[in-house]
Enzyme design. Structure first.
Site, PDB file in Angstrom:
ATOM      1  N   GLU A 166      82.290 -16.823 136.321  1.00  0.00           N
ATOM      2  CA  GLU A 166      82.486 -16.093 137.573  1.00  0.00           C
ATOM      3  C   GLU A 166      83.951 -15.744 137.812  1.00  0.00           C
ATOM      4  OE1 GLU A 166      81.371 -18.116 141.234  1.00  0.00           O
ATOM      5  OE2 GLU A 166      81.625 -16.297 142.400  1.00  0.00           O
ATOM      6  N   LYS A 208      78.897 -13.667 136.378  1.00  0.00           N
ATOM      7  CA  LYS A 208      78.755 -13.543 137.840  1.00  0.00           C
ATOM      8  C   LYS A 208      79.970 -12.803 138.390  1.00  0.00           C
ATOM      9  CE  LYS A 208      78.163 -16.237 142.077  1.00  0.00           C
ATOM     10  NZ  LYS A 208      77.436 -17.349 142.699  1.00  0.00           N
TER      11      LYS A 208
HETATM   12  P1  13P Z   1      78.912 -15.723 147.960  1.00  0.00           P
HETATM   13  O1  13P Z   1      77.647 -14.993 147.588  1.00  0.00           O
HETATM   14  O2  13P Z   1      78.907 -16.265 149.373  1.00  0.00           O
HETATM   15  O3  13P Z   1      80.155 -14.986 147.596  1.00  0.00           O
HETATM   16  O4  13P Z   1      78.917 -17.067 147.092  1.00  0.00           O
HETATM   17  C1  13P Z   1      78.570 -16.998 145.776  1.00  0.00           C
HETATM   18  C2  13P Z   1      79.328 -18.014 145.018  1.00  0.00           C
HETATM   19  O5  13P Z   1      78.749 -18.855 144.362  1.00  0.00           O
HETATM   20  C3  13P Z   1      80.794 -17.951 145.037  1.00  0.00           C
HETATM   21  O6  13P Z   1      81.321 -18.804 144.073  1.00  0.00           O
END
Ligand code: 13P
Length: 329
Positions: A166, A208
């Protein structure tokens, strides 16, 4: 994790972050209130069985038991969803680079992953944070975060755990969609170069990313069609086809925007990868508001969660519409 019509529930808020969410609904954040709230989500059969493929947990939650002593992780498994765990320990100031951060948590990671696997986690998450502002991000911050992400992913694969990679370019600020595109492109190129250097098997990761959007404070806000066109063009330029799936973060978008944008992306298909959601706020804001810490509100909170899960499940197929949203509401 990226099964058709399903997506990931990000319920891995750290104790500091969940306290902020609970403060907003007037609930005291204690181990018990956090447990009660998350138990309520994981026991929402309609949402969990039909639209949630996997749940990202925080260290406290993966060890907690429901009120009747069933481990919370068992509730998730019984619904058919896959439990996973956030393993980074947060974005910390990057020395010498004002306003920029480096995500920490590599020291001792191999041992922690072994324990999480024993506890039942089959995937993990690590979030790198890149902010757009005057003179930032720098190449150095992008490179440091990309390398940490790749080292994390290599550790996960060595432990038979699927890494969610991510790299989040924040929506904060008044930048344009074009600037978001340019920065996210630099970040994704750096991340995939490092994943290659660290010998990470791309077939065994889930990406992600943020969507390509206008900054939250920008005067001009891009439409779902514009967000979708830019996001798909970017991914086609940066994400190898070997990656088995992409699951967006919501990043502070409103519930409806997060759903509408995901739907618009999938309407541009067929795409080289399944593209779905891995939402925290955009799945949980509505149930949190409905719950407000009162046991009597449990059914309303579960209905709110089911609704958002279903709407996002449809968006993951490009089958959502505003009319469906209103009919169900
Ligand atoms: P949000 O969808 O609230 O951005 O959170 C997703 C997430 O796992 C951030 O690390």
């Amino acid at each position: 994790m990226v099964a058709p019509g399903k997506g990931i529930l990000a319920a891995d808020e750290s104790s500091t972050t969940i306290k902020k969410r609970f403060d907003a609904i007037g609930v005291e954040s204690t181990p018990e209130s956090r447990r009660d709230y998350r138990e309520l989500l994981f026991r929402t059969k309609a949402a969990m069985q039909q639209h949630i493929s996997a749940v990202i947990l925080y260290d406290e939650t993966i060890r907690q038991q429901a009120a009747d002593a069933t481990p919370l992780i068992k509730l998730i498994e019984q619904s058919g969803a896959i439990p996973g765990i956030k393993v980074d320990i947060g974005a910390k100031p990057l020395p010498g680079f004002p306003g920029e951060t480096i995500t920490e948590g590599l020291d001792g990671l191999a041992a922690r992953l072994k324990e999480y696997y024993r506890l039942g986690a089959r995937f993990a998450k690590w979030r790198a944070v890149i902010e757009i502002g005057a003179g930032i991000p720098t190449r150095a911050a992008i490179a440091a975060n990309a390398q940490a992400l790749a080292r994390y992913a290599a550790h996960c694969q060595a432990a038979d755990i699927v890494p969610i990679v991510e790299p989040e370019v924040l929506m904060d600020g008044d930048h344009s969609l074009e600037r978001c595109y340019e920065v996210t492109e630099a970040v994704l190129k750096a991340v995939f170069a490092e994943l290659y250097e660290m010998r990470v098997m791309l077939e065994g990761i889930v990406l992600k990313p943020n969507m390509v959007v206008s900054g939250m404070k920008a005067a001009e806000q891009a439409s779902p069609g514009e967000v979708a066109a830019a996001s798909v063009r970017l991914f086609k330029n940066c994400v190898p086809e070997a990656v088995p799936g992409i699951a967006f973060l919501s990043g502070g978008q409103s519930d409806i925007a997060a759903t509408a944008n995901l739907d618009a992306v999938n309407r541009l298909g067929p795409l080289p990868w399944p593209i779905t959601f891995s939402y925290g706020r955009a799945l949980q804001a509505a149930p949190q508001k409905a719950w407000a810490g009162k046991p009597g509100n449990g059914a309303a909170a579960q209905a709110a969660f089911s609704h958002r899960a279903r709407m996002n499940g449809l968006a993951a197929l490009g089958q959502w519409s505003e009319a469906l949203e209103k009919a169900a509401a």
